[in-house]
Design a protein around this motif. Sequence first.
Motif, PDB file in Angstrom:
ATOM      1  N   UNK A   1       0.829  -1.192   0.000  1.00 47.92           N
ATOM      2  CA  UNK A   1       0.000   0.000   0.000  1.00 47.92           C
ATOM      3  C   UNK A   1       0.873   1.255   0.000  1.00 47.92           C
ATOM      4  N   UNK A   2       2.056   1.160   0.607  1.00 47.49           N
ATOM      5  CA  UNK A   2       2.946   2.315   0.656  1.00 47.49           C
ATOM      6  C   UNK A   2       3.452   2.673  -0.743  1.00 47.49           C
ATOM      7  N   UNK A   3       3.754   1.684  -1.572  1.00 44.40           N
ATOM      8  CA  UNK A   3       4.165   1.950  -2.958  1.00 44.40           C
ATOM      9  C   UNK A   3       3.012   2.596  -3.701  1.00 44.40           C
ATOM     10  N   UNK A   4       1.827   2.029  -3.575  1.00 43.20           N
ATOM     11  CA  UNK A   4       0.635   2.557  -4.245  1.00 43.20           C
ATOM     12  C   UNK A   4       0.402   4.017  -3.877  1.00 43.20           C
ATOM     13  N   UNK A   5       0.584   4.358  -2.613  1.00 45.98           N
ATOM     14  CA  UNK A   5       0.337   5.721  -2.139  1.00 45.98           C
ATOM     15  C   UNK A   5       1.433   6.703  -2.543  1.00 45.98           C
ATOM     16  N   UNK A   6       2.578   6.186  -3.018  1.00 50.47           N
ATOM     17  CA  UNK A   6       3.682   7.061  -3.379  1.00 50.47           C
ATOM     18  C   UNK A   6       4.503   7.501  -2.184  1.00 50.47           C
ATOM     19  N   UNK A   7       4.421   6.746  -1.073  1.00 51.73           N
ATOM     20  CA  UNK A   7       5.190   7.090   0.126  1.00 51.73           C
ATOM     21  C   UNK A   7       6.691   7.004  -0.164  1.00 51.73           C
ATOM     22  N   UNK A   8       7.446   7.849   0.501  1.00 51.18           N
ATOM     23  CA  UNK A   8       8.902   7.866   0.330  1.00 51.18           C
ATOM     24  C   UNK A   8       9.585   6.770   1.137  1.00 51.18           C
ATOM     25  N   UNK A  91      -6.867   1.572 -14.771  1.00 45.18           N
ATOM     26  CA  UNK A  91      -7.856   2.514 -15.284  1.00 45.18           C
ATOM     27  C   UNK A  91      -7.090   3.583 -16.041  1.00 45.18           C
ATOM     28  N   UNK A  92      -7.128   3.516 -17.358  1.00 51.53           N
ATOM     29  CA  UNK A  92      -6.304   4.384 -18.198  1.00 51.53           C
ATOM     30  C   UNK A  92      -6.661   5.854 -18.091  1.00 51.53           C
ATOM     31  N   UNK A  93      -7.787   6.203 -17.444  1.00 55.20           N
ATOM     32  CA  UNK A  93      -8.117   7.616 -17.246  1.00 55.20           C
ATOM     33  C   UNK A  93      -7.317   8.209 -16.087  1.00 55.20           C
ATOM     34  N   UNK A  94      -6.659   7.374 -15.318  1.00 59.12           N
ATOM     35  CA  UNK A  94      -5.838   7.834 -14.196  1.00 59.12           C
ATOM     36  C   UNK A  94      -4.476   8.311 -14.702  1.00 59.12           C
ATOM     37  N   UNK A  95      -3.771   9.141 -13.931  1.00 62.06           N
ATOM     38  CA  UNK A  95      -2.442   9.610 -14.342  1.00 62.06           C
ATOM     39  C   UNK A  95      -1.433   8.457 -14.448  1.00 62.06           C
ATOM     40  N   UNK A  96      -0.534   8.555 -15.388  1.00 61.97           N
ATOM     41  CA  UNK A  96       0.488   7.521 -15.605  1.00 61.97           C
ATOM     42  C   UNK A  96       1.310   7.284 -14.342  1.00 61.97           C
ATOM     43  N   UNK A  97       1.598   8.328 -13.602  1.00 61.33           N
ATOM     44  CA  UNK A  97       2.409   8.187 -12.390  1.00 61.33           C
ATOM     45  C   UNK A  97       1.728   7.254 -11.392  1.00 61.33           C
ATOM     46  N   UNK A  98       0.412   7.371 -11.230  1.00 53.92           N
ATOM     47  CA  UNK A  98      -0.322   6.487 -10.327  1.00 53.92           C
ATOM     48  C   UNK A  98      -0.320   5.057 -10.855  1.00 53.92           C
ATOM     49  N   UNK A  99      -0.541   4.887 -12.147  1.00 51.23           N
ATOM     50  CA  UNK A  99      -0.580   3.533 -12.723  1.00 51.23           C
ATOM     51  C   UNK A  99       0.773   2.845 -12.634  1.00 51.23           C
ATOM     52  N   UNK A 100       1.845   3.597 -12.801  1.00 50.79           N
ATOM     53  CA  UNK A 100       3.187   3.014 -12.673  1.00 50.79           C
ATOM     54  C   UNK A 100       3.397   2.494 -11.251  1.00 50.79           C
ATOM     55  N   UNK A 101       2.922   3.241 -10.255  1.00 55.53           N
ATOM     56  CA  UNK A 101       3.029   2.784  -8.859  1.00 55.53           C
ATOM     57  C   UNK A 101       2.164   1.554  -8.625  1.00 55.53           C
TER      58      UNK A 101
END
Length: 168
Positions: A1-8, A91-101
């Motif tokens: 979940x931490x990767x998904x959230x973009x946590x450092x 969900x391709x309508x989401x930002x690429x940065x979120x999908x990469x995570x």
Amino acid sequence: RAIEAGDAQTGVCIMQMDVGLDTGPVFLQRATPILQDDTAGSLRERLAQLGAEGLIEVVAGLEAGVAVATPQPAEGACYAAKIDKREAQLDWTQPAQLLERLVRAFSPAPLAWTVWRGQRLRVGGAQLGLDSGPPGQVLSAGPPGIEVACGAGSLLLTHVQPEGGRML
């Protein structure tokens, strides 16, 4: 979940059990940075090592009578829900940065996925692309991967697995 959230960073705690869910006093905390190329698998290995080392340290402290547990604050804690396979659909309508995570957070399991030509296509690796276009449109295909437009930016799928096939 931490990767998904973009946590450092993320980490482990060695705590004393009590009645609540993860609410007991904490003997030890160890943190580790979340690297740009970390997947759930690579991070799990690092966290397991930190946890094992921490547990040995706490047990030694308990045996020596020097381990001290600190109560957790009542506020600020959140529950990380178990990952459901349905969450792994891109969900391709989401930002690429979120999908990469998401691709990294769901690797090695359950693996992110999308539907292509009526069949499920599992995504085992991706990186941010350079192009843009209407969400879900394939912008290019060929080495080094398949670039797909997202809500913002694009995602380069570097490892894919067609239904019934192997990871390519």
